[in-house]
Design a protein around this motif. Sequence first.
Motif, mmCIF file in Angstrom:
data_model
loop_
_atom_site.group_PDB
_atom_site.id
_atom_site.type_symbol
_atom_site.label_atom_id
_atom_site.label_comp_id
_atom_site.label_asym_id
_atom_site.label_seq_id
_atom_site.Cartn_x
_atom_site.Cartn_y
_atom_site.Cartn_z
ATOM 1 N N SER A 165 -1.007 4.675 -3.294
ATOM 2 C CA SER A 165 -0.631 3.285 -3.064
ATOM 3 C C SER A 165 -0.078 2.677 -4.345
ATOM 4 O O SER A 165 -0.296 3.181 -5.454
ATOM 5 N N VAL A 166 0.623 1.566 -4.194
ATOM 6 C CA VAL A 166 1.107 0.832 -5.362
ATOM 7 C C VAL A 166 -0.071 0.392 -6.218
ATOM 8 O O VAL A 166 -0.017 0.442 -7.454
ATOM 9 N N LEU A 167 -1.172 -0.026 -5.577
ATOM 10 C CA LEU A 167 -2.353 -0.454 -6.324
ATOM 11 C C LEU A 167 -2.909 0.684 -7.173
ATOM 12 O O LEU A 167 -3.308 0.464 -8.326
ATOM 13 N N THR A 168 -2.931 1.892 -6.648
ATOM 14 C CA THR A 168 -3.418 3.030 -7.421
ATOM 15 C C THR A 168 -2.571 3.243 -8.670
ATOM 16 O O THR A 168 -3.091 3.523 -9.752
ATOM 17 N N MET A 183 -1.863 -12.602 -10.200
ATOM 18 C CA MET A 183 -1.864 -12.334 -8.756
ATOM 19 C C MET A 183 -0.635 -12.910 -8.071
ATOM 20 O O MET A 183 -0.069 -12.289 -7.172
ATOM 21 N N VAL A 184 -0.202 -14.107 -8.482
ATOM 22 C CA VAL A 184 0.960 -14.693 -7.815
ATOM 23 C C VAL A 184 2.226 -13.927 -8.182
ATOM 24 O O VAL A 184 3.134 -13.771 -7.348
ATOM 25 N N LEU A 185 2.304 -13.424 -9.408
ATOM 26 C CA LEU A 185 3.452 -12.602 -9.784
ATOM 27 C C LEU A 185 3.439 -11.282 -9.015
ATOM 28 O O LEU A 185 4.485 -10.773 -8.601
ATOM 29 N N ASP A 186 2.245 -10.732 -8.824
ATOM 30 C CA ASP A 186 2.100 -9.504 -8.050
ATOM 31 C C ASP A 186 2.501 -9.741 -6.591
ATOM 32 O O ASP A 186 3.189 -8.922 -5.983
ATOM 33 N N THR A 189 6.210 -10.000 -6.268
ATOM 34 C CA THR A 189 6.877 -8.707 -6.423
ATOM 35 C C THR A 189 6.737 -7.842 -5.187
ATOM 36 O O THR A 189 7.706 -7.193 -4.766
ATOM 37 N N TYR A 190 5.575 -7.813 -4.572
ATOM 38 C CA TYR A 190 5.300 -6.860 -3.494
ATOM 39 C C TYR A 190 5.179 -7.511 -2.112
ATOM 40 O O TYR A 190 5.964 -7.220 -1.211
ATOM 41 N N ASP A 191 4.230 -8.397 -1.929
ATOM 42 C CA ASP A 191 3.999 -8.980 -0.604
ATOM 43 C C ASP A 191 5.213 -9.761 -0.110
ATOM 44 O O ASP A 191 5.545 -9.722 1.078
ATOM 45 N N TYR A 192 5.859 -10.466 -1.021
ATOM 46 C CA TYR A 192 7.032 -11.276 -0.680
ATOM 47 C C TYR A 192 8.185 -10.398 -0.205
ATOM 48 O O TYR A 192 9.070 -10.854 0.513
ATOM 49 N N GLU A 193 8.149 -9.118 -0.579
ATOM 50 C CA GLU A 193 9.190 -8.168 -0.171
ATOM 51 C C GLU A 193 8.767 -7.330 1.026
ATOM 52 O O GLU A 193 9.545 -7.099 1.943
ATOM 53 N N PHE A 194 7.510 -6.862 1.035
ATOM 54 C CA PHE A 194 7.074 -5.896 2.045
ATOM 55 C C PHE A 194 6.123 -6.469 3.088
ATOM 56 O O PHE A 194 5.766 -5.770 4.034
ATOM 57 N N ALA A 195 5.679 -7.702 2.901
ATOM 58 C CA ALA A 195 4.786 -8.400 3.845
ATOM 59 C C ALA A 195 3.378 -7.833 3.858
ATOM 60 O O ALA A 195 2.562 -8.243 4.681
ATOM 61 N N GLU A 196 3.082 -6.914 2.957
ATOM 62 C CA GLU A 196 1.732 -6.378 2.822
ATOM 63 C C GLU A 196 1.416 -6.171 1.345
ATOM 64 O O GLU A 196 2.333 -6.023 0.526
ATOM 65 N N PRO A 198 -0.184 -4.520 -2.327
ATOM 66 C CA PRO A 198 -0.050 -3.212 -2.989
ATOM 67 C C PRO A 198 -1.099 -2.180 -2.585
ATOM 68 O O PRO A 198 -0.833 -0.986 -2.641
ATOM 69 N N ARG A 199 -2.279 -2.632 -2.177
ATOM 70 C CA ARG A 199 -3.314 -1.663 -1.801
ATOM 71 C C ARG A 199 -2.934 -0.905 -0.529
ATOM 72 O O ARG A 199 -3.476 0.164 -0.249
ATOM 73 N N VAL A 200 -1.997 -1.451 0.241
ATOM 74 C CA VAL A 200 -1.565 -0.855 1.502
ATOM 75 C C VAL A 200 -0.276 -0.066 1.335
ATOM 76 O O VAL A 200 -0.093 1.003 1.928
ATOM 77 N N THR A 201 0.618 -0.557 0.494
ATOM 78 C CA THR A 201 1.996 -0.067 0.451
ATOM 79 C C THR A 201 2.131 1.244 -0.298
ATOM 80 O O THR A 201 1.571 1.434 -1.383
ATOM 81 N N SER A 202 2.925 2.153 0.270
ATOM 82 C CA SER A 202 3.207 3.457 -0.329
ATOM 83 C C SER A 202 3.979 3.303 -1.626
ATOM 84 O O SER A 202 4.935 2.523 -1.711
ATOM 85 N N LEU A 203 3.603 4.067 -2.646
ATOM 86 C CA LEU A 203 4.335 4.050 -3.910
ATOM 87 C C LEU A 203 5.622 4.856 -3.801
ATOM 88 O O LEU A 203 6.696 4.388 -4.187
ATOM 89 N N GLN A 204 5.535 6.076 -3.256
ATOM 90 C CA GLN A 204 6.689 6.974 -3.248
ATOM 91 C C GLN A 204 7.873 6.400 -2.478
ATOM 92 O O GLN A 204 9.018 6.729 -2.775
ATOM 93 N N ASN A 205 7.609 5.555 -1.522
ATOM 94 C CA ASN A 205 8.689 5.063 -0.668
ATOM 95 C C ASN A 205 9.151 3.649 -1.012
ATOM 96 O O ASN A 205 9.972 3.078 -0.302
#
Length: 493
Positions: A165-168, A183-186, A189-196, A198-205
Amino acid sequence: MVNMERIVLVALLAATVVGFCSPGAIALGDNPSVIIVGAGMSGISAAKSLSDAGITDILILEATNRIGGRMHKTSFAGLSVELGANWVEGVGGDEDNPIWEMVNKLELDTFYSNFDNLSANIYKQEGGLYNADVVQEALELAENVEEISENISNALIAHGENDISVLTSQRLADHVPTSPLDMVLDYYTYDYEFAEPPRVTSLQNTAPLPTFANFGEDIYFVGDSKGYESVVHHIAKQFLTTDDNGNITDLRVKLNKVVTEINYKADGVVVTTEDGSTYEADYVMVSVSIGVLQTKLINFVPILPPWKILALYKLDMGVYTKIFLKFPYKFWPTGNGTEFFLYASERRGYFAPWQHLENEYPGSNVLLVTATDDESRRIEQQSDSETKAEIMKVLRKMFGNHIPDATDILVPKWWSNRFYKGSFSNWPIGVSRLDYEEIRAPVGRVYFTGEHTSEHYNGYVHGAYLAGIDSANMMISSVNKQKVPNQEHRDFI
């Protein structure tokens, strides 16, 4: 043995797509009949590709009263705003984004989204701006962690290691955001783009993200009264009949037809709608969202094979809620470098990213705030007045108690809508490239398309468009007697 079987399947599917990636008419013999389920971007893109190839016996069944799917304009406080997709993401790179080309051809009004001055526009939880130097230091740290994460991703891919995961990756970089500012910068960067998160989102993709790596890093907001959905209409009008006013009148498009069952056999399909109508065809192309496929709205007979169900259930359907608010006058900063601002709460993602729409709608006095994931689901389950009250508390912390109440609020509810069940797909940890091949793979005469079937561009408008073409080419190869394995009888394990 099973792994080899799956690998062979993927290789055959890939070879099929490569062999038919170029548009143009082909020799088909008998004209097969195809039912398209859904008239969003992917469904219309697939239908046009089939039509271009000579497959014209097409019937499009759309559950709602319009075409366009999650590209949907609506009227708000005298303005035309977008309930769903709003940006062309990926502009200015070496490759041309096909959506950007169409947007320019249609001369839609677009506005460059400039986030460069974000460091001067982040508000503390109890009011007041962070010092720009403090924010800039935090931004540079976040960007450094992003770069480390991308290097980790490339190393994992190069060595054939499992995804993380991105969080890892953030943990490996020794920086897990915990303060409201980090946290708001994080989130931005991530939730605002992927709607989920970093603990959920795949790093490789997502690192690097193909959309920006291939098409460019620029982003443009579509703010046109014709609506972003006019891109879908533009594609549709290239193969569907219209009247003198340009309205689609083609009888091959049936609106308000909610598909509830797809019965598929070796020699064809029968599609049943909620009103009891039945339609027969040689093939069916299912372009509903991954969120809908994870519900019981459409019953497949026989039930889809376990390998297919497992693949479909692995992907996430994110929820991204753009909330529009109209005020009697402006109380926020305007001018260069003020369009985007953030609210840093200890409650991660709590009405965090903001945008004033003075550039897009001068004099409108409209703000746009975005919620995602669990916050979106929570908001959808309460009244708009409750949401408005929450938002006003946040705004008064940022700008003071003297500010006026919003006169109008618009809260899209994609998750609650049974025809969508969310906004767009996100690639979570645990989904492999092979899983993606199975998500997009046909089952007998049932084919699948949608932004969720786009391996590199899932979640984006261009992903939906390209996925429609890709899925249509897979069907065309089958029509042309290419030997694509019948996956209906594959074993699960």
